[in-house]
Design a protein around this motif. Structure first.
Motif, PDB file in Angstrom:
ATOM      1  N   PHE A  45       3.578   2.446  -9.338  1.00  0.00           N
ATOM      2  CA  PHE A  45       3.908   1.489  -8.286  1.00  0.00           C
ATOM      3  C   PHE A  45       5.273   1.775  -7.662  1.00  0.00           C
ATOM      4  N   ASP A  46       6.242   2.142  -8.479  1.00  0.00           N
ATOM      5  CA  ASP A  46       7.594   2.368  -7.952  1.00  0.00           C
ATOM      6  C   ASP A  46       7.587   3.447  -6.874  1.00  0.00           C
ATOM      7  N   THR A  47       6.859   4.535  -7.133  1.00  0.00           N
ATOM      8  CA  THR A  47       6.819   5.643  -6.169  1.00  0.00           C
ATOM      9  C   THR A  47       5.918   5.320  -4.992  1.00  0.00           C
ATOM     10  N   TRP A  48       4.731   4.767  -5.288  1.00  0.00           N
ATOM     11  CA  TRP A  48       3.734   4.504  -4.231  1.00  0.00           C
ATOM     12  C   TRP A  48       4.234   3.448  -3.257  1.00  0.00           C
ATOM     13  N   SER A  49       4.844   2.382  -3.750  1.00  0.00           N
ATOM     14  CA  SER A  49       5.306   1.311  -2.871  1.00  0.00           C
ATOM     15  C   SER A  49       6.489   1.746  -2.021  1.00  0.00           C
ATOM     16  N   ALA A  50       7.271   2.691  -2.534  1.00  0.00           N
ATOM     17  CA  ALA A  50       8.433   3.176  -1.783  1.00  0.00           C
ATOM     18  C   ALA A  50       8.064   4.243  -0.762  1.00  0.00           C
ATOM     19  N   MET A  51       6.872   4.774  -0.865  1.00  0.00           N
ATOM     20  CA  MET A  51       6.422   5.826   0.054  1.00  0.00           C
ATOM     21  C   MET A  51       6.281   5.259   1.466  1.00  0.00           C
ATOM     22  N   GLU A  63       9.079  -7.920   7.076  1.00  0.00           N
ATOM     23  CA  GLU A  63       9.198  -6.909   6.023  1.00  0.00           C
ATOM     24  C   GLU A  63       8.293  -7.277   4.853  1.00  0.00           C
ATOM     25  N   PRO A  64       6.995  -7.228   5.039  1.00  0.00           N
ATOM     26  CA  PRO A  64       6.085  -7.594   3.940  1.00  0.00           C
ATOM     27  C   PRO A  64       6.181  -6.579   2.809  1.00  0.00           C
ATOM     28  N   ARG A  65       6.120  -7.085   1.585  1.00  0.00           N
ATOM     29  CA  ARG A  65       6.260  -6.223   0.409  1.00  0.00           C
ATOM     30  C   ARG A  65       4.990  -6.295  -0.437  1.00  0.00           C
ATOM     31  N   PRO A  66       4.617  -5.196  -1.074  1.00  0.00           N
ATOM     32  CA  PRO A  66       3.449  -5.216  -1.952  1.00  0.00           C
ATOM     33  C   PRO A  66       3.682  -6.110  -3.161  1.00  0.00           C
ATOM     34  N   VAL A  67       2.602  -6.609  -3.713  1.00  0.00           N
ATOM     35  CA  VAL A  67       2.684  -7.549  -4.836  1.00  0.00           C
ATOM     36  C   VAL A  67       2.950  -6.824  -6.140  1.00  0.00           C
ATOM     37  N   GLY A  68       2.287  -5.678  -6.357  1.00  0.00           N
ATOM     38  CA  GLY A  68       2.471  -4.948  -7.609  1.00  0.00           C
ATOM     39  C   GLY A  68       1.192  -4.276  -8.059  1.00  0.00           C
ATOM     40  N   VAL A  69       0.762  -4.603  -9.266  1.00  0.00           N
ATOM     41  CA  VAL A  69      -0.460  -4.034  -9.842  1.00  0.00           C
ATOM     42  C   VAL A  69      -1.620  -4.990  -9.578  1.00  0.00           C
ATOM     43  N   GLY A  80       0.588  -0.761  -0.398  1.00  0.00           N
ATOM     44  CA  GLY A  80       1.581  -0.265  -1.343  1.00  0.00           C
ATOM     45  C   GLY A  80       1.389  -0.697  -2.775  1.00  0.00           C
ATOM     46  N   ASN A  81       0.265  -1.334  -3.082  1.00  0.00           N
ATOM     47  CA  ASN A  81      -0.025  -1.740  -4.458  1.00  0.00           C
ATOM     48  C   ASN A  81      -0.733  -0.617  -5.204  1.00  0.00           C
ATOM     49  N   THR A  82      -0.750  -0.708  -6.516  1.00  0.00           N
ATOM     50  CA  THR A  82      -1.553   0.191  -7.343  1.00  0.00           C
ATOM     51  C   THR A  82      -2.672  -0.614  -7.991  1.00  0.00           C
ATOM     52  N   VAL A  83      -3.660   0.075  -8.548  1.00  0.00           N
ATOM     53  CA  VAL A  83      -4.929  -0.566  -8.878  1.00  0.00           C
ATOM     54  C   VAL A  83      -5.394  -0.226 -10.285  1.00  0.00           C
ATOM     55  N   VAL A  84      -5.920  -1.258 -10.951  1.00  0.00           N
ATOM     56  CA  VAL A  84      -6.744  -1.074 -12.156  1.00  0.00           C
ATOM     57  C   VAL A  84      -8.086  -1.728 -11.837  1.00  0.00           C
ATOM     58  N   LEU A  85      -9.125  -0.918 -11.743  1.00  0.00           N
ATOM     59  CA  LEU A  85     -10.427  -1.398 -11.289  1.00  0.00           C
ATOM     60  C   LEU A  85     -11.444  -1.334 -12.416  1.00  0.00           C
ATOM     61  N   LYS A  86     -12.206  -2.420 -12.553  1.00  0.00           N
ATOM     62  CA  LYS A  86     -13.281  -2.469 -13.538  1.00  0.00           C
ATOM     63  C   LYS A  86     -14.617  -2.568 -12.810  1.00  0.00           C
ATOM     64  N   PRO A  87     -15.452  -1.494 -12.823  1.00  0.00           N
ATOM     65  CA  PRO A  87     -16.769  -1.559 -12.177  1.00  0.00           C
ATOM     66  C   PRO A  87     -17.764  -2.342 -13.015  1.00  0.00           C
ATOM     67  N   ALA A  88     -18.896  -2.689 -12.401  1.00  0.00           N
ATOM     68  CA  ALA A  88     -19.923  -3.464 -13.100  1.00  0.00           C
ATOM     69  C   ALA A  88     -20.553  -2.636 -14.215  1.00  0.00           C
ATOM     70  N   GLU A  89     -20.975  -3.335 -15.241  1.00  0.00           N
ATOM     71  CA  GLU A  89     -21.545  -2.689 -16.420  1.00  0.00           C
ATOM     72  C   GLU A  89     -22.794  -1.874 -16.096  1.00  0.00           C
ATOM     73  N   THR A  90     -23.642  -2.379 -15.185  1.00  0.00           N
ATOM     74  CA  THR A  90     -24.912  -1.702 -14.913  1.00  0.00           C
ATOM     75  C   THR A  90     -24.826  -0.672 -13.795  1.00  0.00           C
TER      76      THR A  90
END
Length: 478
Positions: free
Chosen positions: A74-80, A148-154, A179-189
């Motif tokens: 996040f630190d690098t991606w949001s500052a990009m 100056e909108p800022r990203p929330v985070g993760v 500018g946020n980073t992601v942890v994504l959980k797809p559906a089980e099926t």
């Protein structure tokens, strides 16, 4: 000349365009890592119940690693600079287009929907969401959300099985653009297109940790949602699970958007273009086997034209082709899972028990797989469960009305508020009705048309927050 019936020859899409790995592991910090538990589940093709691949069950330890990777990135991606982030999103969009045939076939294999829908609807929209949000990446100061909108985070994101890759795009594209980073959980099926998307992130040279994908079952989703390192939760799925998530996060610091169930009303007035409306009703409820949260599963037709409308509707439904989802002639594919098929059967049986009349065209089912015919219930009242509860299958409940006020009252008589459609040649009548409908999206003389530039979301038990358009950026910006 005697009547002749012409049969379609099979037009099967080749499975050879898909190269499946025997197993898939969590994608964390830019690489595939075996799950800490060593546990895997099998995802199957709902059209023939044959196994497709083994997919990891991510546990709390895996989610911890994924969130930590997202936090570091996040630190690098949001500052990009936004223009640089946009370049990555453009690159992802182009790769999605280049691999669209492969992804469409894979989506159909894992989900059961007809390949012509995966090919002609889902994949173009997936790429469009990344193209659209890539354009926003360097223009966020002009989105009307502050200078100056800022990203929330993760962002912790949990997606459903009905539109696996499209829902991924709805979630991931705006998060990355802002500018946020992601942890994504797809559906089980239906995890397979998400796991291939992880490969696409590598191909696009996305910085490690910006997108992390942790497949698994319900416990994995809970771990993502409740993790203290997650700043924003986005969930699409059932209202029941949405309630539990809202209760879990109540009183905490995390932002939350929910896109939940629906029981959309399609209102057909007596001056509507009948054939056009019939086509819209069929598309609105039977696309993707009715596995659509904004499906028009309640038809409200004006009493004076009901006797003309319903026979034409049945005739059109009788022309739908049910069968192999990889056949490009197929209109109705397989139900996604045995569990969902059981729920559809139970609710349909309840409709008959409560006195509604069911009709389905003759259908020849394949020997294996999960199948349910397109079904229309008439004689339905507001008290019937099939008129109140989301069936999430190819089932249409028909009610009638006499006046516009009655149509609006019946349409709004639901705990949901996601979508609606209005069919009339009079623009004034359409606008009058739309202003009074408590639904997040109201279509005029069409149904289920979606665009990444247009916000989507609901009211009441259909959730809160919007996805898509300028409005969809807000939840990811502080």
């Amino acid at each position: 000349m005697p009547d002749q019936t012409f049969e379609y020859a099979p037009a099967l899409e080749s499975r050879s365009v898909v190269s499946l790995s025997p197993s898939y592991s969590p994608h964390i910090d830019g690489e595939s890592r075996p799950p800490a538990s060593g546990e895997y589940l099998t995802t199957v093709n709902p059209a023939d119940e044959e196994p497709l691949a083994e997919v990891a069950v991510s546990g709390e330890a895996d989610v911890d690693l994924a969130v930590a990777a997202a936090r570091r990135a996040f630190d690098t991606w949001s500052a990009m600079p936004g223009a640089e982030r946009g370049k990555y999103l453009f690159r992802v969009a182009r790769i999605l287009q280049e691999r669209s045939r492969e992804l469409a076939v894979l989506e159909t294999l894992d989900n059961g929907k007809p390949v012509k829908e995966s090919r002609d609807i889902d994949l173009p929209l997936v790429a469009a969401h990344f193209f659209y949000h890539a354009g926003w990446a360097d223009k966020l100061a002009h989105a009307g959300l502050g200078p100056e909108p800022r990203p929330v985070g993760v962002a912790g994101q949990v997606i459903p099985w009905n539109f696996p890759l499209l829902m991924l795009a709805w979630k991931v594209a705006p998060a990355l653009a802002t500018g946020n980073t992601v942890v994504l959980k797809p559906a089980e099926t239906t995890p397979l297109t998400a796991m291939v998307f992880a490969e696409i992130c590598q191909e696009a040279q996305l910085p490690p940790g910006v997108v992390n994908i942790v497949p698994g079952a319900e416990a994995t989703g809970r771990a993502v949602v409740s993790h203290p390192g997650v700043d924003k939760v986005a969930f699409t799925g059932s209202t029941e699970v949405g309630r539990r998530i809202a209760a879990t996060l109540a009183g905490g610091h995390k932002r939350l958007t929910l896109e939940l169930g629906g029981k959309g009303a399609n209102i057909v007035y007596d001056d509507a273009a009948i054939d056009q409306a019939v086509e819209g009703v069929v598309t609105g409820v039977f696309r993707n086997q009715g596995h659509v949260c904004c499906a028009g599963s309640r038809l409200l037709v004006q009493e004076s034209v009901a006797d003309e409308f319903l026979p034409r509707l049945r005739e059109r439904i009788g022309q739908l082709r049910l069968g192999d989802p990889l056949d490009k002639n197929t209109d109705i594919g397989a139900i996604n899972s045995g569990e969902q098929l059981g729920r559809i059967r139970d609710l349909a049986a309840t409709g008959t028990t409560e006195g509604a009349e069911a009709w389905s065209p003759p259908c020849e089912f394949p020997e294996r797989g999960y199948w349910f015919p397109p079904t229309v219930f008439t004689g339905v009242s507001q008290a019937h469960r099939i008129a109140r509860e989301e069936i999430f299958g190819p089932v249409l409940s028909v009610l009638t009305f006499r006046t516009p006020d009655e149509a609006v009252a019946k349409a709004n008589n639901t705990p949901y508020g996601l979508s609606a459609g209005v069919w009339s040649e009079k623009g004034s009548r359409v606008l009058w009705t739309a202003e009074r409908l408590r639904a997040g999206v109201v279509w005029s003389n069409t149904f289920n048309k979606l665009d990444p530039a247009s916000p989507f979301g609901g009211y009441k038990e259909s959730g809160y927050g919007r996805e898509g358009g300028r409005h969809g950026l807000e939840a990811y910006l502080g």
